[in-house]
Structures are given as structure tokens and as C-alpha cells.
Design an enzyme around this catalytic site. Structure first.
Site, PDB file in Angstrom:
ATOM      1  N   ASP A  76     100.177  34.107  33.041  1.00 14.43           N
ATOM      2  CA  ASP A  76      99.060  33.319  32.470  1.00 14.43           C
ATOM      3  C   ASP A  76      99.149  31.933  32.947  1.00 14.43           C
ATOM      4  OD1 ASP A  76      97.776  35.459  31.204  1.00 14.43           O
ATOM      5  OD2 ASP A  76      97.864  34.836  29.101  1.00 14.43           O
TER       6      ASP A  76
ATOM      7  N   HIS B 105     104.044  33.718  31.382  1.00 12.76           N
ATOM      8  CA  HIS B 105     103.398  32.695  31.579  1.00 12.76           C
ATOM      9  C   HIS B 105     104.243  31.789  32.712  1.00 12.76           C
ATOM     10  CE1 HIS B 105     102.035  33.486  27.477  1.00 12.76           C
ATOM     11  NE2 HIS B 105     100.905  32.514  27.657  1.00 12.76           N
TER      12      HIS B 105
ATOM     13  N   HIS C 202      90.374  27.897  28.230  1.00  5.57           N
ATOM     14  CA  HIS C 202      91.302  28.396  27.324  1.00  5.57           C
ATOM     15  C   HIS C 202      91.102  28.318  25.917  1.00  5.57           C
ATOM     16  CE1 HIS C 202      95.169  29.824  25.545  1.00  5.57           C
ATOM     17  NE2 HIS C 202      95.372  30.734  26.724  1.00  5.57           N
TER      18      HIS C 202
ATOM     19  N   HIS D  74      90.556  34.194  32.933  1.00  8.55           N
ATOM     20  CA  HIS D  74      91.430  34.013  31.819  1.00  8.55           C
ATOM     21  C   HIS D  74      90.586  32.715  31.118  1.00  8.55           C
ATOM     22  CE1 HIS D  74      94.257  34.037  28.708  1.00  8.55           C
ATOM     23  NE2 HIS D  74      95.009  33.092  29.085  1.00  8.55           N
TER      24      HIS D  74
END
Length: 634
Positions: free
Chosen positions: A444, A599, A499, A495
Site C-alpha cells: 500500500d 506498506h 485514504h 486505494h
């Protein structure tokens, strides 16, 4: 020893924090309160600990107001160890590093000093709870300052980073900043490891050296070249009538005027945000931390005049002070029923987080630094994205120093065709996409540039294609890396743009609605297409925090995102897991169709460190690595 009134600052006990996670409680029975009792005995010493008063900093206080950081905290530009902080990488100056540079300037850096941690619980909220087995009423800890303030730090970090501010936390897990008791400031005095297990983690047995704890935290902020330090705390007192919020700044420093301005601004923002949320909360104001009933000339020569995290160098104690403006902030009293009702309400927590974020934005607007930038936090148009530096076929992405029009972006090599998806249906994939011996590594991209270039280099060296969950904010700042991912055949999936939770479940903010969800997805979709020259991320997307519900899935399917990419294992690298821990956690759960959540940011150093072991260990078991898109193929 007796503590002068100046340092005990009665009737308040030093604290620090946020609200508990929704529904999160710590039901410890009476036996567990023995530990807390020992900490409470030292309540009058907490302020002296925070200020480092006296010649014996180890003392007999298990709880101090500042020590608390995970041993694996990473900071922007990390390459070598932070001086005197075991296991914590140092940061190259964000203002001087070319890596990740934006034509709009380098981001500001904020260091959030997260109070307490480990067996240092800070202040606690204790209430009578009925024991289900015995039916008896038992005093039970329902909230601890150490846990609450960590949650607050994560929420502030998330908000600030979506606005382009880099954030460094002094701890990201429930541990001391100096868990092994090292002599961080080099004065020859160390913590006492009473049980000899190599860790300072056992109440009433191990005794931390408070000055080493505080020095370790200051070292993290200094190594990050932070532009602002905020020490997050929650108040508490034996007098439960005391309530409200307050802040403290250090007088007598070259940047005291800026520190005072921020301390006053955060108090003002608390008032505004609480009022807007419908809470009546008392303000205790912003104060100079040198206000005292004892003349400075009457203090011991080695006494700290300021709170230690805000103090200048103190040669008499072998202490190196913080090098940036900052403030210690107390957001409400955990001991007061009215304040606790605010802390226990998601709307109250949101108001606190909003106050901090607004204060930071106001501070950098009031005191801009040449070469630094501050995003408004609003979605930027494609026109804005077109001014960002991009790579052309003959350009090394790492050398980009001036904008290149998006139109010059080259076409990428498309991955296997996407799975056909009925727009009125939706499929959530976690681990059952295939029974083949295949694993998908997903990364991510939502915070900082982090280790992305190194990750791409490493994947290339192993001949592996990864899957990258892309936020719009990250893509704006790292267009060269987005283009590289596409050109090298990696998968990119949506994504969202900023966020934010699509249901409000993880943030307590409530359902943001269909319009918000669709706008977030489309903005990112269009930006990625512009940067890459046409990459289409549909039908794959991943919800922030993993939050989704029936309406969310329906909304996503309606715009072509019918496959929700979840995960089989969350490595928890973002939460301070070391490389060894990440590798062990991943390999222990190895299975056909496994999707690994990792990540790219500096805060997830463990993910990057673990990659070689994960790759080699999986291959030794007969597994191959594919993208999520390839995993979904028949």
C-alpha cells in the site's frame, strides 16, 4: 525524595493521550491493580520526571511522562542508526535529500512525541465493573493514557500525511522508547534490569533511567530534522473536579516565540473544535513551562528549567536538547467524568484530532520555511498533476528535477487481461482466489515515498512483479515511481485518493456517503491514467483500513471496481514489527493464493527488511510470486 512544588505542579499529574479505540477496554481485575498502585505512589513525581529533576533519574518511578517509543520506529530518509537510540534508524534531512523531492518543495516534518508505553501506563481510568463470574463489583482499568495517546498519534499522523506533512512518531507500539535500558545520553547511568531478561519491562522489578528515555525520544525528533515537536498527553488528578485542556511551551530558547504561538494556537483550536462538535469543555490556557514558585537561582545546578523534551542542551546532565519549536499538550483530564465523556465519544476524539491538524497547518502557514510545502488537503486537479516531475523513455526517474508534461509519458506493458466482472456484483478476495502454489505481495502506498525505490529494485532482482495499492495523494507526490511501476509490469490497484474510511468504522467519523466514495475512486483513477498514459486499474481496489459494507461494494461495482482486494496476512510492519517478525509472521501463514499486505513507507521498515527472507523462504517451499491480477486468472 521530596519534590518542590515547582516540579510537582499540583494538583495535576502529567499525562498524555487520545481516546481509546471504539469499544476497546482493558478489563484487569484487582490483582492487576497492584502494578498501578506502585505507579500511583509516584504520582507526585511525574512532573519532576518529565523535567528530569534531581541527580538520580532512575529514581523509583515506573511511570514517567515522556518515555515511550518502539525500538523499530523509522524516520524519513532513514539510513543509519539514530545516535543513542537502540534499533531506531536515523534520518537524512528532508530538506537536503534529493530522494522523493517534489518540484513544489520538500514536505514539512512533524515529530509526535507519544507519551508513556510498555509498563508505564501513564494515568489510568478506573471504574467499578461487575465480575461476570462472581457477580462482585471490582475496580477495573477501563482506559490507560499510554494506549489512548498512541491511538491519537496514529489518527493525527494519518490526517497530516494526507495533507502532505511527513510525520515521525517516537513510538508506534506499546513499549518504552529505550526498551533495553541503554545509556542513551552517555552519562554512565543506566536502567536497572532487575530480572536480567535484557528488557526494561517488568513493573516493580525493572527500573528505567528516565533521562535516557527522554533523551532517546528527543534524539528521534532531532534525527528526523523535524520542524515542529508536539508532545501528546492527557491530564489526570486526584482532584476529579479538575478538567479542561492546556499546553506548555519552553521560554528562553531561540524559537520560543514560535513555540508560544503554537501552544496558544492549539488551545484556541481545541476551543473551536469542541464547540463545533457540541461539547462544553474548559480551557486552562497556554503557559510558559518555567512559571514557578521557586526562583531559578534557588534550583540545583543540574535541574532542568524546562520540560525535558522542550529543553535546550544541559551539559551538566550530558543531555542534548530538542532543536525545533514545540509544545507539551494536555488534551482533557482522564480523571474527570465530564472530560472522560468527551474522550470516550468518537466525536470528541475527532474534535481533538481536528484541533491538532488545524494547529499544525496554521503554524506552517504562519511560519513558512523556504523550500518546504504544505498541501491544503484538498483533491488536486489533473492540471496540478501535470506540473509534477515525470519520467520519459530516456529519463532516469531518480534524476528528475523539473516538471515534464504528462503527455510525454510512455505506454506501459499491460498485465494479463482483467477478470470479467458484472458491474452489479462484487467479489471480495482474501485467500481463495486459487489453489495454485502462488503468493501475491501487495504494497500500500499512502504515506511517504519510503522504501519504494528499493522495493522495486529488489523485486526486479528476484524477477517478481508486485501489486501496489495506490492513493491519489501518494501518486501526486511520486509520479515517477507510479510510472516506473507501470512500465516494469507491476500491478497498480485503486486505494482511494485520501485514504479516508469508506464506512467510518475505523475513524468513528460516520458513513461518508456514496458521492464521497465514488469521487475518491474516480479522482485516483484519472490521475493514474494521466501519469502512466492510460493505465486502467479497474476492477481492482482496496478499501482503506479494510473498511467496507454492502453499500460500499455496490458503489464500487457501479463504477467498475467489482473486485475488492483484501489480504490473507497483515504483516504489521506498519505497527513496528521488525523484519524478522514480519518474515516469521508471513511464512507461518503461507498457503496457496496467499495475499500479503505490506506498506512502502518509512514507518514500515520491517516490511522492506523482511522481503528477501519472505521471497526465499516461500520459494524454498515451492511457491511462486504473482500479482493479484494473475492470482485471479483461471
Amino acid at each position: 525524595m521530596a519534590v518542590p512544588p515547582r516540579f510537582s505542579r499540583p494538583p495535576s499529574r502529567r499525562g498524555g493521550g487520545l481516546t481509546p479505540r471504539p469499544g476497546d477496554r482493558l478489563p484487569l481485575l484487582l490483582a492487576g491493580l497492584v502494578v498501578i498502585a506502585a505507579l500511583a505512589l509516584a504520582g507526585s513525581l511525574l512532573v519532576s520526571v518529565l523535567r528530569g529533576f534531581g541527580a538520580d533519574d532512575s529514581g523509583d518511578v515506573a511511570s514517567n511522562s515522556d518515555p515511550s517509543a518502539a525500538p523499530s520506529v523509522a524516520v524519513p530518509g532513514a539510513s543509519t542508526a539514530v545516535p543513542g537510540v537502540p534499533g531506531v534508524p536515523a534520518a537524512s534531512s528532508p530538506g537536503t535529500s534529493d530522494e522523493g523531492a517534489s518540484p513544489l518543495g520538500e514536505p514539512y516534518v512533524v515529530c509526535l512525541d507519544v507519551g508513556h508505553g510498555g509498563f508505564d501506563l501513564g494515568f489510568t481510568r478506573v471504574e467499578e465493573v461487575v465480575d461476570e463470574e462472581t457477580g462482585e463489583s471490582v475496580e477495573t482499568i477501563i482506559a490507560t493514557e499510554s494506549e489512548i495517546v498512541l491511538d491519537m498519534a496514529f489518527a493525527i499522523e494519518e490526517r497530516l500525511e494526507t495533507q502532505g506533512v511527513e510525520v515521525v512518531l517516537t513510538r508506534t507500539a506499546d513499549s518504552l522508547v529505550n526498551p533495553t535500558g541503554e545509556d542513551v545520553n552517555g552519562d554512565g547511568e543506566m536502567a536497572t534490569d532487575g530480572d536480567g531478561d535484557g528488557l526494561i519491562d517488568t513493573p516493580n522489578v525493572d527500573v528505567p533511567n528516565n533521562l535516557d528515555e527522554l533523551q532517546a525520544r528527543v534524539n528521534i525528533c532531532n534525527a528526523a530534522n523535524a520542524n515542529l515537536l508536539i508532545s501528546l498527553h492527557i491530564n489526570g488528578a486526584e482532584n476529579t473536579a479538575l478538567q479542561g485542556y492546556e499546553s506548555w511551551w519552553a521560554e528562553g530558547r531561540e524559537f520560543s516565540a514560535q513555540s508560544q504561538w503554537f501552544a496558544q494556537e492549539v488551545v484556541a483550536q481545541f476551543g473551536t473544535q469542541f464547540a463545533d462538535a457540541g461539547f462544553e469543555v474548559e480551557s486552562r490556557g497556554a503557559q510558559d513551562d518555567r512559571d514557578t514558585e521557586i526562583p531559578e537561582e534557588d534550583l540545583p545546578a543540574d535541574a532542568f528549567v524546562n520540560y525535558v523534551v522542550l529543553a535546550p542542551d544541559k551539559p551538566e546532565r550530558n543531555f542534548s536538547g530538542s532543536t525545533m519549536p514545540g509544545a507539551v499538550v494536555e488534551s482533557l483530564f482522564l480523571s474527570n467524568d465530564t472530560d472522560w465523556a468527551v474522550l470516550d465519544d468518537p466525536a470528541g476524539i475527532d474534535a481533538i484530532v481536528n484541533a491538532y491538524v488545524s494547529s499544525v497547518n496554521a503554524f506552517f502557514t504562519e511560519f513558512p520555511i523556504e523550500g518546504r510545502r504544505l498541501s491544503t488537503g484538498e483533491s488536486q486537479s489533473v492540471d496540478t498533476a501535470e506540473t509534477r516531475g515525470m519520467a520519459t523513455p530516456d529519463t532516469d526517474a531518480s534524476t528528475i528535477v523539473s516538471p515534464i508534461p504528462v503527455a510525454t509519458a510512455v505506454a506501459y506493458a499491460r498485465l494479463p487481461p482483467p477478470v470479467e466482472t458484472d458491474l452489479e456484483s462484487s467479489y471480495v478476495v482474501e485467500t481463495d482466489a486459487t489453489d495454485r502454489m502462488e503468493v501475491a505481495l501487495t504494497f500500500d502506498c499512502g504515506a511517504d515515498r519510503g522504501y519504494t525505490e528499493q522495493i522495486l529494485d529488489l523485486l526486479d532482482s528476484y524477477g517478481i512483479k508486485g501489486s501496489f495499492g495506490m492513493t491519489g495523494y501518494w501518486a501526486e507526490d511520486n509520479a515517477d515511481l507510479v510510472l516506473r511501476m507501470a512500465e516494469e509490469g507491476h500491478m497498480i490497484f485503486n486505494h482511494t485518493y485520501s485514504h479516508g474510511s469508506f464506512t467510518g468504522a475505523s475513524t468513528g467519523a460516520g458513513d461518508p456517503g456514496t458521492a464521497y466514495r465514488i469521487e475518491e475512486m474516480i479522482a485516483t483513477e484519472e490521475l493514474i491514467a494521466e501519469i502512466t498514459g492510460g493505465y486502467d486499474m479497474r476492477p481492482y481496489w482496496r478499501p482503506p483500513f479494510g473498511d467496507y459494507g454492502p453499500q460500499t461494494l455496490l458503489d464500487m461495482a457501479s463504477i467498475g471496481y467489482g473486485i475488492t482486494v483484501m489480504w490473507t496476512v497483515d504483516t504489521l510492519g506498519w505497527n513496528g514489527m521488525t523484519g524478522a517478525q514480519v518474515a516469521e509472521r508471513t511464512l507461518e501463514t503461507l498457503q496457496p493464493g496467499q495475499i500479503v499486505l505490506m506498506h512502502v513507507g518509512y514507518g514500515a521498515q520491517g516490511d522492506f527488511d523482511a522481503l528477501p527472507a519472505i521471497i526465499e523462504g516461500s520459494r524454498a517451499e515451492g511457491y511462486t510470486f504473482v500479482t493479484v491480477e494473475q492470482l485471479m486468472q483461471p
